[in-house]
Design a protein around this motif. Sequence first.
Motif, short mmCIF file in Angstrom:
data_model
loop_
_atom_site.label_atom_id
_atom_site.label_comp_id
_atom_site.label_asym_id
_atom_site.label_seq_id
_atom_site.Cartn_x
_atom_site.Cartn_y
_atom_site.Cartn_z
N SER A 55 37.65 43.82 41.22
CA SER A 55 38.38 43.78 42.50
C SER A 55 37.93 44.91 43.42
O SER A 55 37.72 44.70 44.62
N ILE A 56 37.80 46.09 42.86
CA ILE A 56 37.34 47.24 43.66
C ILE A 56 35.95 46.97 44.20
O ILE A 56 35.68 47.18 45.39
N SER A 57 35.06 46.48 43.35
CA SER A 57 33.71 46.17 43.79
C SER A 57 33.70 45.14 44.91
O SER A 57 32.94 45.26 45.88
N LEU A 58 34.54 44.11 44.78
CA LEU A 58 34.62 43.10 45.81
C LEU A 58 35.07 43.70 47.14
O LEU A 58 34.44 43.49 48.18
N PHE A 59 36.14 44.48 47.11
CA PHE A 59 36.67 45.05 48.35
C PHE A 59 35.70 46.05 48.98
O PHE A 59 35.68 46.21 50.20
N GLU A 60 34.87 46.68 48.18
CA GLU A 60 33.87 47.61 48.73
C GLU A 60 32.81 46.88 49.55
O GLU A 60 32.16 47.49 50.39
N THR A 61 32.66 45.58 49.33
CA THR A 61 31.67 44.81 50.10
C THR A 61 32.18 44.36 51.45
O THR A 61 31.40 43.95 52.30
N PHE A 62 33.48 44.42 51.65
CA PHE A 62 34.06 43.90 52.88
C PHE A 62 33.86 44.88 54.04
O PHE A 62 34.07 46.09 53.89
N THR A 63 33.49 44.34 55.17
CA THR A 63 33.40 45.14 56.40
C THR A 63 34.79 45.27 57.01
O THR A 63 35.73 44.58 56.59
N ASN A 64 34.91 46.09 58.03
CA ASN A 64 36.19 46.20 58.74
C ASN A 64 36.60 44.84 59.32
O ASN A 64 37.78 44.48 59.29
N ASP A 65 35.63 44.10 59.84
CA ASP A 65 35.94 42.76 60.37
C ASP A 65 36.43 41.84 59.26
O ASP A 65 37.37 41.05 59.47
N ASP A 66 35.80 41.91 58.09
CA ASP A 66 36.24 41.09 56.96
C ASP A 66 37.69 41.40 56.60
O ASP A 66 38.49 40.50 56.35
N LEU A 67 38.02 42.68 56.57
CA LEU A 67 39.37 43.09 56.17
C LEU A 67 40.44 42.59 57.15
O LEU A 67 41.58 42.36 56.75
N LEU A 68 40.06 42.41 58.40
CA LEU A 68 41.01 41.96 59.41
C LEU A 68 41.07 40.44 59.53
O LEU A 68 41.95 39.90 60.21
N ARG A 69 40.14 39.74 58.87
CA ARG A 69 40.08 38.29 58.98
C ARG A 69 41.36 37.68 58.41
O ARG A 69 41.89 38.12 57.39
N LEU A 70 41.84 36.65 59.08
CA LEU A 70 43.08 35.97 58.69
C LEU A 70 42.80 34.62 58.06
O LEU A 70 41.87 33.92 58.45
N GLY A 71 43.62 34.29 57.09
CA GLY A 71 43.59 32.98 56.47
C GLY A 71 45.01 32.59 56.10
O GLY A 71 45.97 33.28 56.45
N THR A 72 45.13 31.49 55.38
CA THR A 72 46.44 31.00 54.97
C THR A 72 46.50 30.92 53.45
O THR A 72 45.64 30.32 52.82
N ALA A 73 47.51 31.56 52.88
CA ALA A 73 47.77 31.50 51.45
C ALA A 73 49.27 31.35 51.25
O ALA A 73 50.06 32.05 51.91
N SER A 74 49.66 30.46 50.38
CA SER A 74 51.08 30.21 50.12
C SER A 74 51.84 29.89 51.41
O SER A 74 52.95 30.36 51.63
N ASN A 75 51.20 29.14 52.28
CA ASN A 75 51.78 28.71 53.56
C ASN A 75 52.07 29.85 54.52
O ASN A 75 52.90 29.72 55.42
N ASN A 76 51.41 30.99 54.33
CA ASN A 76 51.59 32.13 55.21
C ASN A 76 50.25 32.65 55.69
O ASN A 76 49.28 32.68 54.94
N SER A 77 50.22 33.10 56.93
CA SER A 77 49.02 33.75 57.45
C SER A 77 48.92 35.14 56.82
O SER A 77 49.92 35.86 56.73
N ILE A 78 47.70 35.50 56.39
CA ILE A 78 47.52 36.77 55.72
C ILE A 78 46.11 37.28 55.98
O ILE A 78 45.17 36.50 56.11
N SER A 79 45.98 38.60 56.06
CA SER A 79 44.65 39.20 56.22
C SER A 79 44.10 39.61 54.86
O SER A 79 44.84 39.80 53.90
N VAL A 80 42.79 39.77 54.82
CA VAL A 80 42.15 40.26 53.60
C VAL A 80 42.71 41.65 53.26
O VAL A 80 42.99 41.94 52.09
N ARG A 81 42.87 42.48 54.27
CA ARG A 81 43.43 43.82 54.03
C ARG A 81 44.82 43.75 53.40
O ARG A 81 45.13 44.48 52.46
N ALA A 82 45.65 42.85 53.91
CA ALA A 82 47.00 42.70 53.34
C ALA A 82 46.94 42.27 51.88
O ALA A 82 47.73 42.76 51.06
N ILE A 83 45.99 41.42 51.55
CA ILE A 83 45.85 41.00 50.15
C ILE A 83 45.51 42.21 49.28
O ILE A 83 46.05 42.35 48.18
N GLY A 84 44.66 43.09 49.78
CA GLY A 84 44.35 44.32 49.03
C GLY A 84 45.58 45.15 48.78
O GLY A 84 45.80 45.64 47.67
#
Length: 103
Positions: A55-84
């Motif tokens: 998980s740490i290795s994965l998150f180290e690959t994310f750019t700032n833009d990646d971390l702010l990207r939004l998607g939908t999980a469990s019927n809620n909008s969420i950012s990659v950063r929030a998942i971290g």
Amino acid sequence: MDAERIFAYRALRIARNDMTALPGFEENDYVVVANANNREYESLLSEYETVRNASISLFETFTNDDLLRLGTASNNSISVRAIGYIMLGHELHHKNVILERYL
């Protein structure tokens, strides 16, 4: 560890701009069939370390833009950063449960 794997998978999908809505899951249903009670303590710790490091290795690959990207999980909008942050909070929750109940 199963929940962390699912959170990491969600983060990866959203970071890669996959706009598919991701379904929810019930972590307690996973516990019932995880077979953890039949495993050695050292085996569980080793798996935990492997999953956390992945998980740490994965998150180290994310750019700032990646971390702010939004998607939908469990019927809620969420950012990659929030998942971290959810992953970190989930670990702390379980650490506290272990301390309160078993140590």
